[in-house]
Motif scaffolding. Structure first.
Motif, short mmCIF file in Angstrom:
data_model
loop_
_atom_site.label_atom_id
_atom_site.label_comp_id
_atom_site.label_asym_id
_atom_site.label_seq_id
_atom_site.Cartn_x
_atom_site.Cartn_y
_atom_site.Cartn_z
N CYS A 295 5.80 34.52 -44.84
CA CYS A 295 5.87 33.18 -45.43
C CYS A 295 6.32 32.19 -44.36
CB CYS A 295 6.82 33.17 -46.63
SG CYS A 295 6.79 31.62 -47.53
N ARG A 296 5.52 31.15 -44.16
CA ARG A 296 5.84 30.18 -43.12
C ARG A 296 6.14 28.79 -43.64
NH1 ARG A 296 1.20 28.11 -43.57
NH2 ARG A 296 -0.81 29.08 -43.36
N ALA A 297 5.97 28.59 -44.97
CA ALA A 297 6.24 27.26 -45.54
C ALA A 297 6.48 27.39 -47.04
CB ALA A 297 5.06 26.32 -45.28
N VAL A 298 7.14 26.38 -47.58
CA VAL A 298 7.32 26.22 -49.02
C VAL A 298 6.67 24.91 -49.40
CG1 VAL A 298 8.96 26.05 -50.93
CG2 VAL A 298 9.54 27.43 -48.92
N VAL A 299 5.86 24.92 -50.46
CA VAL A 299 5.17 23.72 -50.91
C VAL A 299 5.50 23.47 -52.37
CG1 VAL A 299 3.30 23.95 -49.24
CG2 VAL A 299 3.07 25.01 -51.49
N LEU A 300 5.27 22.24 -52.80
CA LEU A 300 5.48 21.89 -54.20
C LEU A 300 4.72 20.64 -54.54
CD1 LEU A 300 7.67 19.30 -54.46
CD2 LEU A 300 9.13 21.04 -53.46
N SER A 301 4.49 20.47 -55.83
CA SER A 301 3.89 19.25 -56.38
C SER A 301 4.94 18.57 -57.23
CB SER A 301 2.69 19.59 -57.27
OG SER A 301 1.70 20.28 -56.57
N THR A 302 4.90 17.26 -57.25
CA THR A 302 5.86 16.49 -58.03
C THR A 302 5.21 15.20 -58.50
OG1 THR A 302 8.07 15.46 -57.96
CG2 THR A 302 6.82 15.44 -55.93
N GLN A 303 5.67 14.69 -59.61
CA GLN A 303 5.14 13.41 -60.06
C GLN A 303 5.77 12.29 -59.26
OE1 GLN A 303 4.98 12.91 -64.30
NE2 GLN A 303 4.42 15.05 -64.61
N ARG A 304 5.03 11.23 -59.10
CA ARG A 304 5.51 10.13 -58.25
C ARG A 304 6.78 9.48 -58.78
NH1 ARG A 304 0.59 8.32 -60.41
NH2 ARG A 304 0.88 6.75 -62.01
N THR A 305 7.08 9.65 -60.07
CA THR A 305 8.27 9.03 -60.66
C THR A 305 9.51 9.93 -60.63
OG1 THR A 305 7.61 9.81 -62.84
CG2 THR A 305 6.90 7.59 -62.20
N MET A 306 9.41 11.13 -60.08
CA MET A 306 10.54 12.07 -60.04
C MET A 306 11.42 11.77 -58.82
SD MET A 306 8.69 15.65 -60.99
CE MET A 306 8.52 16.19 -62.68
N HIS A 307 12.01 10.60 -58.79
CA HIS A 307 12.73 10.12 -57.61
C HIS A 307 13.95 10.97 -57.27
CE1 HIS A 307 10.02 6.78 -57.59
NE2 HIS A 307 10.38 6.43 -58.81
N ALA A 308 14.69 11.45 -58.26
CA ALA A 308 15.86 12.28 -57.98
C ALA A 308 15.43 13.58 -57.30
CB ALA A 308 16.64 12.57 -59.25
N ALA A 309 14.34 14.16 -57.78
CA ALA A 309 13.83 15.39 -57.16
C ALA A 309 13.35 15.10 -55.74
CB ALA A 309 12.71 15.98 -58.00
N HIS A 310 12.69 13.97 -55.53
CA HIS A 310 12.22 13.63 -54.18
C HIS A 310 13.39 13.56 -53.21
CE1 HIS A 310 8.61 11.33 -56.18
NE2 HIS A 310 8.59 12.62 -56.40
N ARG A 311 14.51 12.98 -53.67
CA ARG A 311 15.68 12.88 -52.80
C ARG A 311 16.20 14.26 -52.42
NH1 ARG A 311 16.54 8.48 -56.19
NH2 ARG A 311 17.94 9.62 -57.57
N ILE A 312 16.19 15.19 -53.37
CA ILE A 312 16.62 16.56 -53.06
C ILE A 312 15.69 17.17 -52.02
CG2 ILE A 312 16.77 18.93 -53.98
CD1 ILE A 312 17.65 17.68 -56.67
N TYR A 313 14.39 17.08 -52.25
CA TYR A 313 13.43 17.68 -51.33
C TYR A 313 13.59 17.10 -49.92
CZ TYR A 313 11.28 18.88 -55.83
OH TYR A 313 11.06 19.32 -57.10
N GLU A 314 13.68 15.80 -49.83
CA GLU A 314 13.78 15.15 -48.52
C GLU A 314 15.10 15.50 -47.83
OE1 GLU A 314 12.88 11.10 -49.61
OE2 GLU A 314 10.77 11.63 -50.00
#
Length: 168
Positions: A119-138
Motif C-alpha cells: 500500500c503506497r497511498a490512502v484515498v478518500l471521497s468527500t462532499q464539498r461541504t464537509m469542511h470539518a472533515a477536510h480540515r482533519i484530512y489536510e
C-alpha cells in the motif's frame, strides 16, 4: 476523554449505522433527506464489515463514531487504484464532535494502510461541504486530487465528490 479505536463489534453495528445515518442527515449531506436511498447503505454496517474493516471510536462504553477502512483492492472501494487503501463513511456522533474522535479514526486508517503490504497511498471521497472533515484530512497531510473528483449519481449534475490522497 480517552478515545480508543478498535474494530467494531457486531453488537455495535446497528448503533454505528444510526450514528452514521444521523451524521449525514444532520449535516444535510443527503440529496433526498430522509428518503435518500443511500441511508440504507449508511445504516448497513454488517454489510460493510463483511467486505472491509469497520473501526469504531469509543470512550469507555460510549460509541462516538466509526469509519470503514478498505484495504487495497477491497470490494468497498470507490476510487482506490491498485496499491491504495480507501477511507469510507467517516462519521462521529454530533454530541461527540470536536473531541478528536474523527481525527483518531482517520489516523487509525492511515496506520493500517502503512501496515498493509504494497500500500503506497490512502484515498478518500468527500462532499464539498464537509469542511470539518477536510480540515482533519489536510492537517494529517492529505492533499486534494481534483483530477479524481467524481459523481456517484451522474443523473444529478450537482453532485461532485472531492477527493484527497495521502502518499505513504
Amino acid at each position: 476523554m480517552d478515545i480508543l479505536i478498535r474494530p467494531a463489534d457486531p453488537t455495535e453495528h446497528a448503533a454505528l449505522g444510526e450514528i452514521t445515518a444521523q451524521a449525514y442527515l444532520g449535516d444535510g449531506l443527503l440529496d433526498f433527506g430522509a428518503d435518500d436511498p443511500y441511508l440504507g447503505e449508511l445504516r448497513d454496517v454488517a454489510k460493510r464489515a463483511a467486505a472491509a474493516e469497520v473501526l469504531v471510536a469509543v470512550d469507555g462504553d460510549r460509541l462516538l463514531g466509526g469509519v470503514t477502512f478498505v484495504p487495497s483492492g477491497g470490494p468497498m472501494a470507490d476510487i482506490a487504484r491498485p496499491g491504495e487503501a480507501e477511507i469510507r463513511m467517516l462519521a462521529v456522533d454530533h454530541a461527540a464532535r470536536g473531541r478528536g474522535a474523527g481525527e483518531a479514526l482517520v489516523r487509525a486508517c492511515v496506520e493500517r494502510a502503512r501496515a498493509t503490504r504494497g500500500c503506497r497511498a490512502v484515498v478518500l471521497s468527500t462532499q464539498r461541504t464537509m469542511h470539518a472533515a477536510h480540515r482533519i484530512y489536510e492537517r494529517l497531510g492529505f492533499v486534494r486530487t481534483p483530477e479524481r473528483d467524481w459523481n456517484p449519481l451522474p443523473e444529478l449534475d450537482d453532485i461532485m465528490l472531492h477527493t484527497y490522497e495521502l502518499t505513504l
